[in-house]
Design a protein around this motif. Structure first.
Motif, PDB file in Angstrom:
ATOM      1  N   ALA A 113      11.085   3.364   3.375  1.00 54.94           N
ATOM      2  CA  ALA A 113      10.820   4.784   3.121  1.00 54.94           C
ATOM      3  C   ALA A 113      11.963   5.499   2.393  1.00 54.94           C
ATOM      4  N   PRO A 114      13.250   5.306   2.807  1.00 53.98           N
ATOM      5  CA  PRO A 114      14.311   6.014   2.082  1.00 53.98           C
ATOM      6  C   PRO A 114      14.352   5.642   0.599  1.00 53.98           C
ATOM      7  N   ALA A 115      14.104   4.369   0.297  1.00 55.71           N
ATOM      8  CA  ALA A 115      14.107   3.958  -1.103  1.00 55.71           C
ATOM      9  C   ALA A 115      12.996   4.666  -1.863  1.00 55.71           C
ATOM     10  N   LEU A 116      11.826   4.759  -1.246  1.00 56.28           N
ATOM     11  CA  LEU A 116      10.718   5.435  -1.908  1.00 56.28           C
ATOM     12  C   LEU A 116      10.965   6.941  -1.970  1.00 56.28           C
ATOM     13  N   GLY A 117      11.788   7.449  -1.033  1.00 56.38           N
ATOM     14  CA  GLY A 117      12.166   8.852  -1.074  1.00 56.38           C
ATOM     15  C   GLY A 117      12.836   9.207  -2.396  1.00 56.38           C
ATOM     16  N   VAL A 118      13.602   8.269  -2.942  1.00 54.07           N
ATOM     17  CA  VAL A 118      14.265   8.499  -4.227  1.00 54.07           C
ATOM     18  C   VAL A 118      13.236   8.796  -5.309  1.00 54.07           C
ATOM     19  N   LEU A 119      12.137   8.030  -5.286  1.00 53.75           N
ATOM     20  CA  LEU A 119      11.094   8.213  -6.300  1.00 53.75           C
ATOM     21  C   LEU A 119      10.492   9.614  -6.226  1.00 53.75           C
TER      22      LEU A 119
ATOM     23  N   PHE B 163       0.828  -1.200   0.000  1.00 54.09           N
ATOM     24  CA  PHE B 163       0.000   0.000   0.000  1.00 54.09           C
ATOM     25  C   PHE B 163       0.867   1.255   0.000  1.00 54.09           C
ATOM     26  N   PHE B 164       1.921   1.233   0.810  1.00 50.22           N
ATOM     27  CA  PHE B 164       2.865   2.349   0.890  1.00 50.22           C
ATOM     28  C   PHE B 164       3.462   2.633  -0.491  1.00 50.22           C
ATOM     29  N   LEU B 165       3.872   1.570  -1.154  1.00 50.31           N
ATOM     30  CA  LEU B 165       4.455   1.701  -2.488  1.00 50.31           C
ATOM     31  C   LEU B 165       3.445   2.317  -3.454  1.00 50.31           C
ATOM     32  N   ILE B 166       2.201   1.830  -3.400  1.00 51.17           N
ATOM     33  CA  ILE B 166       1.167   2.320  -4.309  1.00 51.17           C
ATOM     34  C   ILE B 166       0.948   3.811  -4.116  1.00 51.17           C
ATOM     35  N   VAL B 167       0.812   4.231  -2.858  1.00 53.46           N
ATOM     36  CA  VAL B 167       0.578   5.656  -2.583  1.00 53.46           C
ATOM     37  C   VAL B 167       1.720   6.490  -3.157  1.00 53.46           C
ATOM     38  N   THR B 168       2.957   6.060  -2.866  1.00 48.53           N
ATOM     39  CA  THR B 168       4.107   6.851  -3.287  1.00 48.53           C
ATOM     40  C   THR B 168       4.215   6.923  -4.807  1.00 48.53           C
ATOM     41  N   VAL B 169       3.901   5.836  -5.459  1.00 49.87           N
ATOM     42  CA  VAL B 169       4.027   5.820  -6.916  1.00 49.87           C
ATOM     43  C   VAL B 169       2.915   6.641  -7.556  1.00 49.87           C
ATOM     44  N   LEU B 170       1.726   6.634  -6.926  1.00 50.71           N
ATOM     45  CA  LEU B 170       0.600   7.328  -7.537  1.00 50.71           C
ATOM     46  C   LEU B 170       0.658   8.844  -7.357  1.00 50.71           C
ATOM     47  N   VAL B 171       1.304   9.302  -6.283  1.00 48.21           N
ATOM     48  CA  VAL B 171       1.303  10.737  -6.008  1.00 48.21           C
ATOM     49  C   VAL B 171       1.844  11.562  -7.183  1.00 48.21           C
ATOM     50  N   PRO B 172       2.997  11.206  -7.763  1.00 52.02           N
ATOM     51  CA  PRO B 172       3.489  12.018  -8.881  1.00 52.02           C
ATOM     52  C   PRO B 172       2.504  12.071 -10.048  1.00 52.02           C
ATOM     53  N   PHE B 173       1.748  10.989 -10.277  1.00 51.40           N
ATOM     54  CA  PHE B 173       0.746  11.034 -11.341  1.00 51.40           C
ATOM     55  C   PHE B 173      -0.344  12.038 -11.009  1.00 51.40           C
TER      56      PHE B 173
ATOM     57  N   TRP C  15       5.183  10.314   4.961  1.00 46.86           N
ATOM     58  CA  TRP C  15       4.614  10.101   6.297  1.00 46.86           C
ATOM     59  C   TRP C  15       3.150   9.687   6.214  1.00 46.86           C
ATOM     60  N   ILE C  16       2.398  10.379   5.336  1.00 50.10           N
ATOM     61  CA  ILE C  16       0.977  10.034   5.204  1.00 50.10           C
ATOM     62  C   ILE C  16       0.827   8.612   4.661  1.00 50.10           C
ATOM     63  N   GLY C  17       1.678   8.270   3.686  1.00 49.00           N
ATOM     64  CA  GLY C  17       1.629   6.911   3.135  1.00 49.00           C
ATOM     65  C   GLY C  17       1.892   5.880   4.216  1.00 49.00           C
ATOM     66  N   ALA C  18       2.896   6.137   5.054  1.00 45.30           N
ATOM     67  CA  ALA C  18       3.215   5.194   6.126  1.00 45.30           C
ATOM     68  C   ALA C  18       2.061   5.084   7.107  1.00 45.30           C
ATOM     69  N   LEU C  19       1.451   6.235   7.421  1.00 47.20           N
ATOM     70  CA  LEU C  19       0.345   6.236   8.385  1.00 47.20           C
ATOM     71  C   LEU C  19      -0.845   5.442   7.847  1.00 47.20           C
ATOM     72  N   LEU C  20      -1.170   5.666   6.575  1.00 44.46           N
ATOM     73  CA  LEU C  20      -2.324   4.957   6.007  1.00 44.46           C
ATOM     74  C   LEU C  20      -2.038   3.460   5.904  1.00 44.46           C
ATOM     75  N   ALA C  21      -0.801   3.124   5.543  1.00 48.96           N
ATOM     76  CA  ALA C  21      -0.443   1.708   5.457  1.00 48.96           C
ATOM     77  C   ALA C  21      -0.591   1.040   6.819  1.00 48.96           C
ATOM     78  N   CYS C  22      -0.242   1.792   7.861  1.00 47.52           N
ATOM     79  CA  CYS C  22      -0.375   1.292   9.225  1.00 47.52           C
ATOM     80  C   CYS C  22      -1.849   1.083   9.568  1.00 47.52           C
ATOM     81  N   LEU C  23      -2.658   2.078   9.242  1.00 46.36           N
ATOM     82  CA  LEU C  23      -4.091   2.056   9.545  1.00 46.36           C
ATOM     83  C   LEU C  23      -4.765   0.851   8.896  1.00 46.36           C
ATOM     84  N   LEU C  24      -4.301   0.548   7.689  1.00 46.04           N
ATOM     85  CA  LEU C  24      -4.913  -0.519   6.894  1.00 46.04           C
ATOM     86  C   LEU C  24      -4.875  -1.868   7.599  1.00 46.04           C
ATOM     87  N   SER C  25      -3.808  -2.095   8.373  1.00 41.19           N
ATOM     88  CA  SER C  25      -3.616  -3.430   8.929  1.00 41.19           C
ATOM     89  C   SER C  25      -4.022  -3.513  10.393  1.00 41.19           C
TER      90      SER C  25
END
Lengths: 218, 204, 249
Positions: free
Chosen positions: A110-116, A25-35, A53-63
């Motif tokens: 998160a740092p890896a997704l930060g690159v994106l 879910f975290f990956l999806i949020v991060t990838v979709l934001v630039p679109f 941070w929001i992506g991490a929070l929502l991913a947490c909430l999901l589970s």
């Protein structure tokens, strides 16, 4: 207690355990934001700490609703309540297991997704630190929400509503650390506040969660 | 040390179902609760197990001495039979699951995932869990549901072995297990007079 | 004669029956006086024009939004410690009123903010805190609705109210840290405002008196609504209890 922790971790990595769910879910949020907001790198650099941070929070909430729901359905929660473990210990271990299976992978990814999202140079360190410090608080607060709504039909939506305002302070200070870090500003104040929240909730909230769980079990 | 209930009133959803229940269960003995469906046997067992508070009266000799098995077995379908038992053994701080496995004829199933077992096999696993807890008082709610005759015999044997070691068992069941140490306890006479739920009394 | 006697539902209903007409009349008088005085008989502000007059709705509603939560917190504590059903039901009764006050505060704030700041909404600390407070109210009410057993619901919502209060306070500081904001500082109860020594930033005397009357009116209105709604909750519980007794007899 260690037995409970290892069991929960083992269950999480087995099929259907939902281990990678938060991460995906975290990956999806991060990838979709630039679109959604456009590819301008300076804009992405500016919003990257907040989005992560929001992506991490929502991913947490999901589970969160998995924390107690499964144990409730198959009767393990009743049996655990009669076991020689204090209820406060059970909820703390549950929160820890949730953090290891959901929070920790998010912190590492998160740092890896930060690159994106073209996160600024010093931001990587502070993003990592703020998430490492803040996601445990998310798990502990979420455990309280899950304990409140255990056994309710359609409890998931209600739990999100209950947990949402409780997450605000953690999100504010956590994202602030990451943002200030990325902009090269002093991070000390929000960092201390974030640490305070994390240690505070880890020390106190399990008592509330345990009380709530006892009420729900009777 | 015996398990005693004195003048116990138990309630379901705040409404008293059984009133003034008293019994004593000595080590080496079993007590079988009898009564029609809805009489309050499950509520009584849950109260004795400490899962819900009693409205009045008290239970002594329970607490850390009991282990409870309800309608649900508390099994994790994604763990193997052995892993399920090992988990409860570690939670209760005991060693070894061998005797429990052999008592319920589960050795050949040790590595099977619990989710792939039949209903009767799951039940046997749920009952084997009682043995690994090492607790002296077994509190059992309908333990023989979905067991075949052979498995019921296994269960009765396990209960007798447990009683032989000075343990005791309190159970609700409708079938005759053929355990000579067992006494029957009919809950019907204790049925509470119909009255308002405790939390409603203030409003009447 | 102890205050806890009013924790008896029947006694409470009887007392509320006596009090309600008086409180209602007093609330109407105060509100009408305060609002008419404020809207028609105060000068227009030299900078804000007539828009300033929304203050007579905005400020009391915002204050009651917070006071209602404090009352719920107190009632929850009483329920946890002494287990008086009236207390739990009063907390339940107050929640929708508090939520409505929060909405009034937010909407009047938006109407006031539009001509003043040129925007309906800004992520200003005060506005944000009220939005978060509104979410707390929503969650609290939803939890009451979701749980069938009355005592369980009272227990769980009380704990939620306690935990929520701590987090609401924490959010307040977090939000202030996060954004310094457009909203003026609290301008009603500063010493200079009452004595009129400082007229630049605070509410001056001309505006303060009708505001005070209107504020008292809001308090009385809240009191009347809580009494009425608590009565309704008690009667609903009573009718359920009677039905249950009839069925079991």
């Amino acid at each position: 207690m260690i037995a409970l922790l290892t069991r929960d971790l083992r269950l999480a990595v087995r099929a259907g355990g939902g281990f990678g769910l938060g991460l995906a879910f975290f990956l999806i949020v991060t990838v979709l934001v630039p679109f959604g907001v456009g590819p301008q790198t300076d804009l992405l650099t500016r919003i990257a700490p907040g989005i992560l941070w929001i992506g991490a929070l929502l991913a947490c909430l999901l589970s969160l609703d998995r924390i107690f729901a499964l144990d409730w359905e198959d009767g393990s929660l009743d049996l655990l309540a009669t076991a020689p473990l204090p209820m406060e210990g059970i909820v703390s271990v549950k929160a820890l297991a949730h953090w290891i299976t959901t929070g920790l992978p998010l912190v590492l990814a998160a740092p890896a997704l930060g690159v994106l999202l073209n996160l600024a140079g010093p931001g990587y360190l502070w993003l990592f630190v703020s998430l490492a410090l803040g996601t445990p608080a998310l798990s502990v607060i979420g455990t309280f929400g899950a304990a409140l709504t255990v056994g309710l039909k359609r409890g998931g939506l209600l739990m999100s509503l209950l947990v949402l305002p409780l997450y605000v302070p953690t999100l504010i200070f956590g994202a602030e650390v990451a943002r200030r870090g990325a902009e090269g500003l002093a991070v000390q104040t929000p960092l201390l506040m974030l640490a305070g929240i994390s240690f505070g909730v880890a020390a106190l909230l399990p008592f509330a969660s345990a009380a709530v769980l006892r009420i729900n079990l009777r | 040390m015996e398990l005693t209930a004195s003048d116990l009133t138990v309630a379901r959803g705040g409404v008293p179902v059984l009133d003034g229940v008293s019994f004593a269960l000595a080590p080496g003995r079993a007590l079988v609760l009898r009564g029609p469906n809805g009489a309050g046997k499950t509520t009584l067992l849950r109260t004795v197990a400490g899962l819900q508070p009693a409205l009045a009266g008290e239970v002594s000799g329970a607490g850390e001495r009991i282990t409870y098995a309800g309608h649900a077995d508390g099994l994790k379908s994604m763990l193997s039979v052995g892993e399920n038992l090992h988990f409860w053994a570690r939670v209760f701080g005991t060693e070894g699951i061998g005797t429990a496995l052999s008592a319920f004829n589960l050795e050949t199933l040790e590595d099977r995932l619990a989710g792939t077992l039949s209903a009767g096999q799951k039940r046997r696993l749920g009952l084997a869990r009682l043995m690994v807890t090492g607790r002296p008082v077994w509190v059992l709610d309908e333990p023989t549901v979905s067991l075949d005759t052979a498995s019921v015999a296994l269960f009765a044997e396990a209960v007798r072995a447990h009683l032989g070691q000075g343990g005791s068992a309190l159970m609700a069941t409708h079938i005759d297990l053929g355990i000579p140490e067992a006494d029957d306890f009919d809950v019907t006479p204790y049925r509470a007079q119909p009255r308002a739920a405790l939390q409603d009394e203030a409003f009447l | 004669m102890s205050i806890w006697e009013y924790a008896n539902p029947v006694k409470f209903i009887r007392t509320a029956d006596v009090l309600l007409p008086w409180v209602t009349v007093a609330a109407v008088i105060c509100l009408v006086t305060g609002l008419v005085w404020g809207f028609f008989f105060t000068p227009e502000d030299f900078r804000q024009g007539s828009t300033v007059k929304i203050i007579y709705l905005h400020v009391p509603a915002a204050m009651m939004a917070i006071n209602a939560w404090l009352m719920m917190l107190l009632a929850s504590l009483i329920w946890i410690v002494r287990r008086h059903h009236v207390s739990a039901l009063a907390a339940r009764a107050a929640a929708p009123i508090g939520a409505t006050m929060t909405v009034i505060g937010l909407v009047t704030g938006a109407i006031w903010g539009q001509p003043m700041w040129g925007t309906w909404w800004a992520w200003d600390p005060r506005l944000t805190v009220f939005l978060i407070l509104f979410l707390f109210y929503l969650g609290y009410m939803a939890l009451w609705e979701a749980i069938e057993d009355d005592d369980t619901a009272a227990d769980l919502t009380s704990i939620l109210c306690l935990v929520g209060s701590v987090f609401a306070l924490l959010s307040r500081y977090a939000v202030q840290f996060w954004n310094q904001g457009l909203h003026q500082g609290s301008s009603v109860l500063r010493a200079g405002a009452v004595t009129g020594t400082d007229t630049t930033e605070k509410v001056s005397n001309v505006y303060f008196m009708p505001l005070l009357v209107s504020g008292i009116g809001f308090v009385l209105l809240f009191l009347a609504l809580v009494l009425l709604r608590t009565q309704t909750e008690i009667r609903a519980r009573r009718s359920r209890a009677l039905l249950a007794r009839e069925r079991s007899a």
